[in-house]
Structure formats: structure tokens, C-alpha cells
Design a protein around this motif. Sequence first.
Motif, PDB file in Angstrom:
ATOM      1  N   SER A 120       0.697  -1.206   0.326  1.00 34.98           N
ATOM      2  CA  SER A 120       0.262  -0.063  -0.048  1.00 34.98           C
ATOM      3  C   SER A 120       1.027   1.823   0.257  1.00 34.98           C
ATOM      4  N   SER A 134       0.833   0.376 -11.157  1.00 33.44           N
ATOM      5  CA  SER A 134      -0.066   0.668 -11.694  1.00 33.44           C
ATOM      6  C   SER A 134      -0.324  -0.360 -11.959  1.00 33.44           C
ATOM      7  N   SER A 188      -3.789  -0.576  -1.286  1.00 33.24           N
ATOM      8  CA  SER A 188      -4.690  -0.094  -0.816  1.00 33.24           C
ATOM      9  C   SER A 188      -3.962   1.678  -1.305  1.00 33.24           C
ATOM     10  N   TYR A 189      -4.654   2.667  -2.069  1.00 36.11           N
ATOM     11  CA  TYR A 189      -3.472   4.015  -2.342  1.00 36.11           C
ATOM     12  C   TYR A 189      -2.425   3.790  -3.101  1.00 36.11           C
ATOM     13  N   ASN A 190      -2.673   2.838  -4.542  1.00 36.81           N
ATOM     14  CA  ASN A 190      -1.903   2.682  -5.636  1.00 36.81           C
ATOM     15  C   ASN A 190      -2.887   3.477  -6.633  1.00 36.81           C
ATOM     16  N   HIS A 191      -2.439   2.671  -8.172  1.00 39.53           N
ATOM     17  CA  HIS A 191      -2.952   3.975  -8.756  1.00 39.53           C
ATOM     18  C   HIS A 191      -3.538   2.258  -9.781  1.00 39.53           C
ATOM     19  N   LEU A 192      -4.472   1.177  -9.290  1.00 40.76           N
ATOM     20  CA  LEU A 192      -4.364   0.132  -9.723  1.00 40.76           C
ATOM     21  C   LEU A 192      -5.558   0.119 -10.578  1.00 40.76           C
ATOM     22  N   TYR A 193      -5.655  -0.592 -11.980  1.00 47.27           N
ATOM     23  CA  TYR A 193      -6.906  -1.343 -12.402  1.00 47.27           C
ATOM     24  C   TYR A 193      -7.157  -1.908 -12.775  1.00 47.27           C
ATOM     25  N   SER A 211      -8.595   3.211  -2.203  1.00 50.66           N
ATOM     26  CA  SER A 211      -8.001   4.573  -3.383  1.00 50.66           C
ATOM     27  C   SER A 211      -7.307   3.749  -4.382  1.00 50.66           C
ATOM     28  N   ASN A 212      -7.726   3.275  -5.171  1.00 52.17           N
ATOM     29  CA  ASN A 212      -7.634   2.935  -6.572  1.00 52.17           C
ATOM     30  C   ASN A 212      -8.245   3.191  -7.244  1.00 52.17           C
ATOM     31  N   TRP A 213      -8.107   4.223  -8.018  1.00 52.57           N
ATOM     32  CA  TRP A 213      -9.098   4.559  -8.894  1.00 52.57           C
ATOM     33  C   TRP A 213      -9.936   3.481 -10.145  1.00 52.57           C
TER      34      TRP A 213
END
Length: 800
Positions: free
Chosen positions: A358, A363, A382-387, A406-408
Motif C-alpha cells: 500500500s 499501476s 490500497s492507495y496505488n493506481h491499480l485498475y 483508493s485505487n481509481w
Amino acid sequence: MPVDQPMKLTMLMLLVPLLLSYGIGSGRCSTVPDNSTDLHALLDFKNAITNDPTGVTSIFWNDSIPYCQWKGITCSQRHPGRVTTLDLTGHGLSGPIAASIGNLTFLRTLDLSNNHFFGQIPPLGNLHKIQGLNLSVNSLEGNVPEALTNCSSLLSLDLSKNILVGKIPAKIGLLPNLSILILSSNNITGSIPSTLRTIPASIGNLSSLSALGLDSNNFTGTIEWVGKLNNLQVLNLGENNFIGSIPPSIGNFTQLTNLYLQNNKFEGPIPSSFGKLSQLSKLNLSYNNLQGNISIGINIPTQPFELSLSSNKLNGQIPDSLSQCQNLATIELDQNFFEGNIPISLGNLSGLILLNLSHNDLSGTIPTSLSDLPLLRRLDLSYNHLYGKIPMHGVFANTTTVSLNSNWGLCGGAMDLNMPPCPPVSRRTERKNHLVKILIPIFGFMSLVLLVYFLFIVRKKARAKYTPFTSFCENFLKVSYNDIAQATRNFSEYNLVGRGSYGSVYRGKLKEQKMEIAVKVFDLEMRGAERSFLSECEALRSIQHRNLLPIITACSTVDSTGNVFKALVYEFMPNGSLDTWLHHKVDGKTPKRLGLNQRISIAVNIADALDYLHYDCGRPTVHCDLKPSNILLDDDMTALLGDFGIARFYADSLSISTGSNNSVGVKGTIGYIAPEYGRGGHVSTSGDVYSFGIVLLEMMTGKRPTDSMFKDGVDIINFVEGNFPQQIFQVIDDHLMEECKDFPQAKQEAENAVYQCLVSVLEVAISCTRPLPNERMNMKQIASKMHAIKTSYDERIMSH
């Protein structure tokens, strides 16, 4: 003159009892000869004990049996009557350790660990035969005695978990046989003595050292002195103030199994020589300032391995070489700057139990291979840029063990994750996604260039008063005044939760989003309210942490009459504030009291939040108003810190204070404000430490620092300090004592666990509230200590 027969018989009858008595006495003395020195030493030791809950000395040490048969006592066979072992570990004994112990000159083992002995360590310099000395887990204070260096036969010295101060005696490095040295969890200060670091003759004398524990103290300086201790198996220097780089020579310690260097100020890269530590089973370098990438994975051992590199400045990609460590059980790489994809090869680590990645810049998609790990019990991405789509099986099926906040771009997964459904993917969409993956890096670079240019222009030309607020709001939910008015029923008294320094807080529900909220409405007629609004916006603009109150949005507009309206919108916390649980009733009913474990968990949460604000949020931030009413509790009783209305950025506060004699004016709440603020001192992280200490005392005693009982020179600090540690049950909240009733089959053990925990927590609190800022620990050290206290308490309670 001849003696007649009756007279002979009479004399014989008189002599028999005497002969029998002499024979019995001689027999006893020949078995265990009386040694008055050792006996008197033991009796003095017994008489100094003020509390003996198990009766080990008050009951079992008596004249009816020889002292060599007393519980915990062993005597020499070659020298009958001479005491060689005194072992009373874990009996809950209280009182000072009598100086007469130093007269047991044949003593080889002295173990008084896990008790409540207090006062100073007695002079033991005459114990030339002693090999093992263990006084750990007590409340001993004062300095480490210089006389211990006369105990030339010492193999093992453990003084950990006491309240020792001062410096390590310089001559301790000259003990020729010492192989285990543990001074952990004290308040020892200064740098390592020259005799230990310059551990040639001195280092040669300590070359057999196999375990060195100096953790949880206040040592400073570099650690290049460790370089020649080639026989070390355990090295624990965690939770100090060591600086500099980690010596590559540690990689030559081929027998090393445990290496703990966490919570220090080490810089530079992780030495590549660590790849040679083939026996290593635990490596903890977390909470430092280490930089660069990691290449660990070569020659990692065959036994279960725990790797913790949390909260550093490590970057680059997570190496595929980690997958070579087939027995990795724990991987903690959170709170760094790792980027790129999560390696698919991590799915090959069949023994993995915990994986925490986290708070990084990762990504890409979540590898489905992670769902095949049979032992994985905790996963935090949590708190990364995974999709992309969340896997459904394995650890992902249990939403209590996985954190993906908090992964958009994540979607799908188990229903309890509450993620949006994934859209159906067509071939055309797949081609678009492929194209997007190619274009993202290109546009990312271009955006970065434009952003730098834009910021340069803005800094030169912008004069708008609300620029920080505007940039803050761009990425948050847009709500209007009408939305908030409707949500709070036109700010009705029914929805009023409380009033603060600069306005009121209302409970509400956003109709369109179906979201429960808490709205902080600022009274702009009050002096400082607008500044508080801007300060809170600025503070919350770039910080995010699991123990900080999540903000939904901010609203700066006009109301229905045309007046300026400013409000902050937060997630609603269903369990209210810590203040309510400690002192008030909830909805007219007395709430369930907070147990000791809950209070410790809350303290750990807040310590983590302040640690993040002070050290890990990019721009050190001082909260300035820590108190129970600003600590909110969610539905799981997790604590979240809120109200940043008077928060200060540390660097800014320094310049303001030095430039204008503290013209900003330090604000806070009476009872929680650090004493240096009252003397005109500038805002600092030490001020938050003081407030945290007061909150800890309040949580443990159940009394506010402004309680009416605190008067005539008595405050909550000296109230607790005057009863610490022997009489702490006189000051703590009565409800905490009821904890022991839940353990009817192990009441004594539970009481000991509660007592040890309370002593440790109050020790931290007292340390935090020292009058001078430089005497206090920092929040990184405090957070680490609170985690250790919670872990120790949980283990002791579960074991009973």
C-alpha cells in the motif's frame, strides 16, 4: 568408684537424646552446611520484597526446610551451602532488589525477569562467577552500573524493558566472554562507548558476541562499529536515532538470523551484500530514510522469511527476484515510491502469509496469481493506481483480509468490497485499452511538463486569495449550498452534532449520493474562522492516511441570502468521538465501556496518524489541537484524527516564529497545549507529542486534564507519575480493572498482563509529557512502541 546399674541406665537415657540430636544435626549439616553469608543475603532479599502475590518467598522460604531447597534456589554440589542459582522469574514480585544479593559470590545464574522490581540495580561487582544475569521486564531505573564490568565470567546480560537511563558503561566492551547483550526498551542515551566501537583489543574481546539487543532506546551516531562482530546471530538496533548508512560489512555475518534496524534515521541504499545472508529469517529496515531500489532475493534462506521495508524512500520496480525466495512469509513494502506493475511471479510464493504494497505508485492490474496463494491471510494494495477487474477467489473472497481502497480504476470483485461493476469488454474496447496503455506514458510525460510550466506561471502571476482552495477542490465531489442545506434539514438543531471553536458540526445525508455525512459549517463572523477553513483545506489537500478523517469535499460559495458560506464535508463517523466514550453518554444511554485492548488500539491508530503527519506526508504537518473530541471512531471502532483547523506546516511555522516572534499565536485547547507554547515557543512536532501523552493519560485514567481534582500544583502528569509504577492501580480507570474477570481460569496471569501493559503505556505517556521538547520521544518512536505494546498484550492475553 564403680557406678551401679541404675545410675548407668539413667545416664544412658540422658545421653541418647543428645546423641540423636547431634547426629541429626550433623547429618543435616553434612548434607547442606549452613552458610551464614548466603542465608543472610537471601533473607535480606526476601525482607526487601513488598509484594509477593504467588507466595514464592513469603510461603516457600521458611525455616522448616534448608534454604538450598527453597523454591528458585540451587546450591553447589562441590561447595555445599553455596548458592549458585537464584531464579524467580515471572512471580509478580515487587520491591527493590536488596544489595545483599551481591554477597552471593558463588552465584552463576541470577534471573529476576518478568517481575515488578523497582529502584536501582544493586552493586553486583563481587559476582565474579556469574555467567547469566537477567533483570529484564521490571521497572528498574538509574544507570547501568559500572560495577557490572567486574563480572568477568558473564556470558549473557539482559537488562531490557526497564527504565534505565544514562549511557552504557564504557568498560562493558571489555567483558571477555560476553556473547549475549540485551539492553532493549530503556531510555539509554548517547552514542555507543568507544570501547565497543573503536565491541581492536575491545572488538577482539567481544568477537564471540552472538546476540546484541540495543533497541528501543535513544542511541545516536553511526553503527560502523558493528563491522567485526562476525559471530552475531541476532542484531537488534531498532527504535533509536542511529544515522548514516547501513554498513555493507553486515553482509559478512554469515550466521545472522535476525536483523532489526527499524525506526532509525539510516540513509542511503540497502547494501547489496545482504544477498549473502543465507541464514536470515527476519529483516526489518522499516521507518528509515533508505533510498534506491531493492535487489534482495539472491541467496535468501530456506526457512520462512519475513521482509519489512515499510516507510522508506525506496523506488523503482518491485523486483521479480523476490519470487526466488520461495519461503517468504511476510513482505511489507508499503509507504515507499515503488512503481510499475505488481510482479505476477509473486504468485509463486506459496508460503506467503502477508503482503503489504500500500501507499506506493503501483499501476496496472492485480495479478490473478495472488488468488492462488494458499496461506495468504492479509493483502493490502490500497492507495496505488491499480485498475481493472478484481480477482474473485482466494484471499479476495474474504473482504476482511484484503484492502484495496483508493485505487481509481478497480472494479468487480466480491460484493462486500462495494466496487463498481466492470463494464463488458469488446474486442474494440480491448484494442482501445491496448492503445491507452501505450499512450498513457506519453501523455503522462507531456502532462508533467505542462504541470511544471503551469505551476511556474501560477507562482509568478497568481494573486487570488483562494488559489489553494480551488486546486484542492478540483478532485473532490461537487456539492452546492442547497445540497448541504437539504442534507442537514436546513441546519436544524435536531441534526446538530456539536459546536467547535469556529462553527458547528451537523449530521446529514446527501440525497443523490445516498451518503451519510458530517458537515462542519464555519461561522465567518468569528475571528479566525476563515483562516481556519483555509488552513484545514491546505492541510487536507495532499494528505491521506487510514487514520485521518476522510474528507469528501469542501464548499465555498454563498447561501440563499447572498452571504459567504464555507463548509467542509466529511464521512460521518457512527461511533462519535473518543471524548464521548470516555466521559459522556451516547443518545441518552451509557455506552459500552472501552476495554484496555480497544484503548490501546485507538492509541496505536492516533500514533500512526501523527507519525504520518510528522514524517511521511511529504510536508511535515503539526496538528496543534490533539484531544479526544478530535478523535473520531468509525463503525469498527478504528480511530481517525480530524480537525486540522489550526494545523501548521512545520517549516512554515519555524519561519513565522523566528521572523515575527511567534506572531501567528499558538492555539489549542487548555490542558493539552505543550508548556513551551505558553512560553512563546514555535510550533513543532514535539508539541503534538506532548498532546498525545496527555491524551494517553486521559485514556488510561478516565480523567480530563482539566478535572476539578487537579489543583494546588497537582496535574494529571504528576498525579500519574507519583504513583508510577508501583501504585498505578490507584490512578487508572476503574473499568479497566474489570478486564481480569473475563479470565477466571488464569486470573493472576491476566492481571500480570494488564499490569505490564498499563506500565508500558503510562511509561510512554510520561515520556511524551516531559517539560522540555528535546526530552520527548518523536512520534515514529512512539508509534513503534505502541505497536509493540499492543502485540505483547495480545499475545499474553491469548496465551492465557
